[in-house]
Design a protein around this motif. Sequence first.
Motif, PDB file in Angstrom:
ATOM      1  N   SER A  57       0.594  -1.183  -0.105  1.00  0.00           N
ATOM      2  CA  SER A  57      -0.026  -0.434  -0.202  1.00  0.00           C
ATOM      3  C   SER A  57       0.771   1.080  -0.215  1.00  0.00           C
ATOM      4  CB  SER A  57      -1.352  -0.205   1.113  1.00  0.00           C
ATOM      5  OG  SER A  57      -0.089   0.295   2.480  1.00  0.00           O
ATOM      6  N   ARG A  58       0.549   1.882  -0.422  1.00  0.00           N
ATOM      7  CA  ARG A  58       0.981   3.785  -0.150  1.00  0.00           C
ATOM      8  C   ARG A  58       1.520   4.089   0.938  1.00  0.00           C
ATOM      9  NH1 ARG A  58      -1.076   9.551  -2.955  1.00  0.00           N
ATOM     10  NH2 ARG A  58       0.898  10.122  -3.108  1.00  0.00           N
ATOM     11  N   GLY A  59       0.600   3.770   1.884  1.00  0.00           N
ATOM     12  CA  GLY A  59       1.185   3.966   3.202  1.00  0.00           C
ATOM     13  C   GLY A  59       1.861   3.424   3.866  1.00  0.00           C
ATOM     14  N   THR A  60       2.290   1.959   3.592  1.00  0.00           N
ATOM     15  CA  THR A  60       3.454   1.393   4.116  1.00  0.00           C
ATOM     16  C   THR A  60       4.941   2.492   3.805  1.00  0.00           C
ATOM     17  OG1 THR A  60       2.279  -0.548   3.352  1.00  0.00           O
ATOM     18  CG2 THR A  60       5.135  -0.899   3.440  1.00  0.00           C
ATOM     19  N   ILE A  61       4.935   2.894   1.969  1.00  0.00           N
ATOM     20  CA  ILE A  61       6.128   3.526   1.782  1.00  0.00           C
ATOM     21  C   ILE A  61       5.715   4.594   2.010  1.00  0.00           C
ATOM     22  CG2 ILE A  61       7.073   4.773   0.015  1.00  0.00           C
ATOM     23  CD1 ILE A  61       6.856   1.600  -0.473  1.00  0.00           C
ATOM     24  N   VAL A  62       4.455   5.465   2.598  1.00  0.00           N
ATOM     25  CA  VAL A  62       4.545   6.813   3.725  1.00  0.00           C
ATOM     26  C   VAL A  62       5.314   6.798   5.020  1.00  0.00           C
ATOM     27  CG1 VAL A  62       2.850   8.619   4.302  1.00  0.00           C
ATOM     28  CG2 VAL A  62       2.657   7.771   1.597  1.00  0.00           C
ATOM     29  N   ALA A  63       4.660   5.462   5.501  1.00  0.00           N
ATOM     30  CA  ALA A  63       5.283   5.447   6.446  1.00  0.00           C
ATOM     31  C   ALA A  63       6.391   5.022   7.176  1.00  0.00           C
ATOM     32  CB  ALA A  63       4.295   4.523   7.471  1.00  0.00           C
ATOM     33  N   ALA A  64       7.675   5.374   6.094  1.00  0.00           N
ATOM     34  CA  ALA A  64       8.439   4.440   6.451  1.00  0.00           C
ATOM     35  C   ALA A  64       9.641   5.662   5.588  1.00  0.00           C
ATOM     36  CB  ALA A  64       8.987   3.233   4.721  1.00  0.00           C
ATOM     37  N   PHE A  65       9.005   6.903   4.541  1.00  0.00           N
ATOM     38  CA  PHE A  65       9.781   7.558   4.314  1.00  0.00           C
ATOM     39  C   PHE A  65       9.150   8.775   5.363  1.00  0.00           C
ATOM     40  CE2 PHE A  65       9.941   8.377  -0.872  1.00  0.00           C
ATOM     41  CZ  PHE A  65       9.802   6.787  -0.940  1.00  0.00           C
ATOM     42  N   ASP A  66       8.606   8.813   5.900  1.00  0.00           N
ATOM     43  CA  ASP A  66       7.882  10.659   7.532  1.00  0.00           C
ATOM     44  C   ASP A  66       9.478   9.274   8.302  1.00  0.00           C
ATOM     45  OD1 ASP A  66       6.406  11.388   6.181  1.00  0.00           O
ATOM     46  OD2 ASP A  66       4.175   9.920   7.320  1.00  0.00           O
ATOM     47  N   GLN A  67       9.219   8.068   8.573  1.00  0.00           N
ATOM     48  CA  GLN A  67      10.611   7.715   9.907  1.00  0.00           C
ATOM     49  C   GLN A  67      12.306   8.132   8.791  1.00  0.00           C
ATOM     50  OE1 GLN A  67      10.394   6.253  12.717  1.00  0.00           O
ATOM     51  NE2 GLN A  67      12.408   6.291  12.914  1.00  0.00           N
ATOM     52  N   LEU A  68      12.299   7.696   8.030  1.00  0.00           N
ATOM     53  CA  LEU A  68      13.311   8.143   7.393  1.00  0.00           C
ATOM     54  C   LEU A  68      13.937  10.101   7.180  1.00  0.00           C
ATOM     55  CD1 LEU A  68      14.172   5.490   4.698  1.00  0.00           C
ATOM     56  CD2 LEU A  68      14.689   5.616   6.901  1.00  0.00           C
ATOM     57  N   ILE A  69      12.309  10.945   7.124  1.00  0.00           N
ATOM     58  CA  ILE A  69      13.066  11.757   7.443  1.00  0.00           C
ATOM     59  C   ILE A  69      12.828  12.624   8.634  1.00  0.00           C
ATOM     60  CG2 ILE A  69      11.075  14.293   6.979  1.00  0.00           C
ATOM     61  CD1 ILE A  69       9.980  12.966   4.521  1.00  0.00           C
ATOM     62  N   SER A  70      12.660  12.148   9.182  1.00  0.00           N
ATOM     63  CA  SER A  70      11.950  12.395  11.073  1.00  0.00           C
ATOM     64  C   SER A  70      13.770  11.750  11.437  1.00  0.00           C
ATOM     65  CB  SER A  70      11.239  11.429  11.862  1.00  0.00           C
ATOM     66  OG  SER A  70      11.541  10.434  12.078  1.00  0.00           O
ATOM     67  N   GLU A  71      13.990  11.343  11.136  1.00  0.00           N
ATOM     68  CA  GLU A  71      15.601  10.560  11.485  1.00  0.00           C
ATOM     69  C   GLU A  71      16.574  11.659  10.503  1.00  0.00           C
ATOM     70  OE1 GLU A  71      16.524   6.586   9.839  1.00  0.00           O
ATOM     71  OE2 GLU A  71      14.596   5.789  11.767  1.00  0.00           O
ATOM     72  N   GLY A  72      16.449  12.108   9.820  1.00  0.00           N
ATOM     73  CA  GLY A  72      17.416  12.846   8.954  1.00  0.00           C
ATOM     74  C   GLY A  72      17.939  12.585   7.625  1.00  0.00           C
ATOM     75  N   ALA A  73      17.550  11.293   7.678  1.00  0.00           N
ATOM     76  CA  ALA A  73      17.791  10.987   6.110  1.00  0.00           C
ATOM     77  C   ALA A  73      17.582  11.159   5.168  1.00  0.00           C
ATOM     78  CB  ALA A  73      17.886   8.757   6.006  1.00  0.00           C
ATOM     79  N   LEU A  74      16.593  11.327   4.928  1.00  0.00           N
ATOM     80  CA  LEU A  74      15.642  12.152   3.831  1.00  0.00           C
ATOM     81  C   LEU A  74      15.158  13.426   3.858  1.00  0.00           C
ATOM     82  CD1 LEU A  74      13.356   9.064   2.629  1.00  0.00           C
ATOM     83  CD2 LEU A  74      15.861   9.413   2.052  1.00  0.00           C
ATOM     84  N   LEU A  75      15.212  13.730   2.583  1.00  0.00           N
ATOM     85  CA  LEU A  75      14.354  15.653   2.988  1.00  0.00           C
ATOM     86  C   LEU A  75      13.094  15.304   1.245  1.00  0.00           C
ATOM     87  CD1 LEU A  75      15.277  18.230   3.593  1.00  0.00           C
ATOM     88  CD2 LEU A  75      16.492  18.044   1.243  1.00  0.00           C
ATOM     89  N   ALA A  76      12.432  16.191   2.355  1.00  0.00           N
ATOM     90  CA  ALA A  76      11.325  16.447   1.759  1.00  0.00           C
ATOM     91  C   ALA A  76      11.112  17.951   2.029  1.00  0.00           C
ATOM     92  CB  ALA A  76      10.043  15.307   2.726  1.00  0.00           C
ATOM     93  N   SER A  77      10.203  17.641  -0.229  1.00  0.00           N
ATOM     94  CA  SER A  77      10.553  19.627   0.202  1.00  0.00           C
ATOM     95  C   SER A  77       9.529  19.835  -0.665  1.00  0.00           C
ATOM     96  CB  SER A  77      11.420  20.350  -1.342  1.00  0.00           C
ATOM     97  OG  SER A  77      12.557  19.766  -0.593  1.00  0.00           O
ATOM     98  N   GLN A  78       8.377  20.694  -0.655  1.00  0.00           N
ATOM     99  CA  GLN A  78       7.612  20.874  -1.395  1.00  0.00           C
ATOM    100  C   GLN A  78       7.099  21.017  -2.932  1.00  0.00           C
ATOM    101  OE1 GLN A  78       3.959  20.988   0.403  1.00  0.00           O
ATOM    102  NE2 GLN A  78       3.036  20.619  -1.577  1.00  0.00           N
ATOM    103  N   GLY A  79       6.699  20.208  -3.707  1.00  0.00           N
ATOM    104  CA  GLY A  79       6.670  20.297  -5.565  1.00  0.00           C
ATOM    105  C   GLY A  79       7.671  19.513  -6.021  1.00  0.00           C
ATOM    106  N   ARG A  80       8.845  18.745  -5.076  1.00  0.00           N
ATOM    107  CA  ARG A  80       9.941  18.389  -5.816  1.00  0.00           C
ATOM    108  C   ARG A  80       9.467  16.535  -4.937  1.00  0.00           C
ATOM    109  NH1 ARG A  80      14.198  21.808  -6.752  1.00  0.00           N
ATOM    110  NH2 ARG A  80      15.207  19.733  -6.815  1.00  0.00           N
ATOM    111  N   PRO A  81      10.645  15.804  -5.678  1.00  0.00           N
ATOM    112  CA  PRO A  81      10.963  14.256  -4.958  1.00  0.00           C
ATOM    113  C   PRO A  81      11.456  14.373  -4.046  1.00  0.00           C
ATOM    114  CG  PRO A  81      11.836  14.691  -6.790  1.00  0.00           C
ATOM    115  CD  PRO A  81      11.389  16.635  -7.056  1.00  0.00           C
ATOM    116  N   THR A  82      11.133  13.448  -2.948  1.00  0.00           N
ATOM    117  CA  THR A  82      12.031  13.582  -1.906  1.00  0.00           C
ATOM    118  C   THR A  82      13.464  12.642  -2.237  1.00  0.00           C
ATOM    119  OG1 THR A  82      10.110  12.767  -0.880  1.00  0.00           O
ATOM    120  CG2 THR A  82      11.673  11.795   0.294  1.00  0.00           C
TER     121      THR A  82
END
Length: 526
Positions: A57-82
């Motif tokens: 499910s897409r929710g599975t990926i969103v949850a994984a991305f959110d975890q990595l964003i909170s760790e500082g491993a990923l960066l999310a920007s409005q209108g741009r790819p993670t």
Amino acid sequence: MAERSTADLALTLTRASRTPLPVQVADGIRALIMSGALAPGDALPSTRFLAQRLSVSRGTIVAAFDQLISEGALLASQGRPTTVHPSLPAHLLQQVSAAAPDPTAASTRRPASPGASTAAAPGRPDPVPAPAPASAPAVDLRPGLPRTTRIGDAAWRSAWRRAAAAPEAETGGLTGLPDLRAGIAEHLRLMRGLPTDPAALLVTAGSRDGLELILHALAATRGTLSIGVETPGYPGLRRVPQVLGHRIVPLGVDGNGLRVDALPTGAAAPDAVIVTPSHQYPLGGSLSLDRRLALLEWARNEDALIIEDDFNSELRYTGAPLPPLSAIDPHGRTVLLGTFSRLLSPDLAVGFVRPTGAALLAELRDVREVLGVRVSATTQHAVAHLLADGTVRRHTRTERLRLGRRREALLAAMLDVPGVRVLPMHGGSDAVIRFDTAGSHRGRAGADPEARAVAACADAGITVGRLSAAWGAESQAAPVDPSPAAAVGGVGGAGIVLGLARPADGAFSAMLPRLASALATVHHTR
């Protein structure tokens, strides 16, 4: 910081595990970052695309991305790819994958030992197709034929213009042009999840040239070699060791690829094995992680080299891309053999060899110094440009979608055809159709279902390949799993192989009803 190319994520999920799927996804991405397969600034696929690739499910990926964003491993920007965070925390950057091989490991070659050379007869050639009926255009579905219209004309012409304008002094030496090796290294990192030092690559004139280079280097210390080959397998590569005077050892396969449990051991173990772990030709199986680990352990125990043919690995359109054996080899027992001929054009004749150890790399360079470089500097420059501007990656993703649609269309067309079965296809440009031979009258001339199918297709103006051509004369010794799940059906099994890439879209769609009608006659002609 400029945005980098979107990387394919080589993630493996275990649904039977007690570890939740979002945690597995996050752990997998984190491991890719720590190993260097993902670098700061790399753009990740969209959550929707990745969910589709991994069948979650897409929710599975969103949850994984959110975890990595909170760790500082990923960066999310409005209108741009993670993206992988451009400024990763030091505790992440300092971690190194425990599975990374030691590039300074000493050579593991055995002393030379004498051996006999046994030449095997090649598989039966495909028949010359009968003329197509006047009302139906001829369609060539022989396996291994690429699209006649490849990369966009503008990108192709631009690459060659820039290559022609390159300084004549830039030849690249024995290992190939630095720009091309850098482009190949980036391609392997982004498309295969394999961090690679460009200095560890050698440019070749395709996979056969690369295999010849490897065998010459291995024979320099071992003498006449015994080379294990998948049976059935790709006939072109299987004949290279024979031409060089080495002995072929047939290795059995099933629907999941090489039968690692049946590999010879002790004195019977081959010096090297040629395997296609990501897409076994022609049956299409992929080695599972447990088989990959078992194969690496077998190679270590038997002092053998694994020659990994990266056959059609980029064209996997079902599930996530699979990491090469070289990415999980802790002992330096693998060498990756790649080519751009199947993806871009067979006339291009450009490929690469990536050994996992410094000793084998030195041996390959010694052989290259004797044989010379077989790829012109102009061709190397052109391919380097196509890699650097992202053309190859964009083309690869377009081909995946195109071949995936053709796979679905073929399955739908064969659904109601009696007595035929399309083997599972997870990627690649070829498909295998097997026949239900129960009740066939083989004593009558022309009753062989493979011969009947080839003839019926030719009458319909369709040229196909014989499955039996993937078996060599040496295959009688190959262990074969007789179970239905093996999807092999015994040595010399009957069937046809279809190349899905070559016809234009309209011709392919119009051909499918004719193919179904032709194969329906095989079941009824008993």
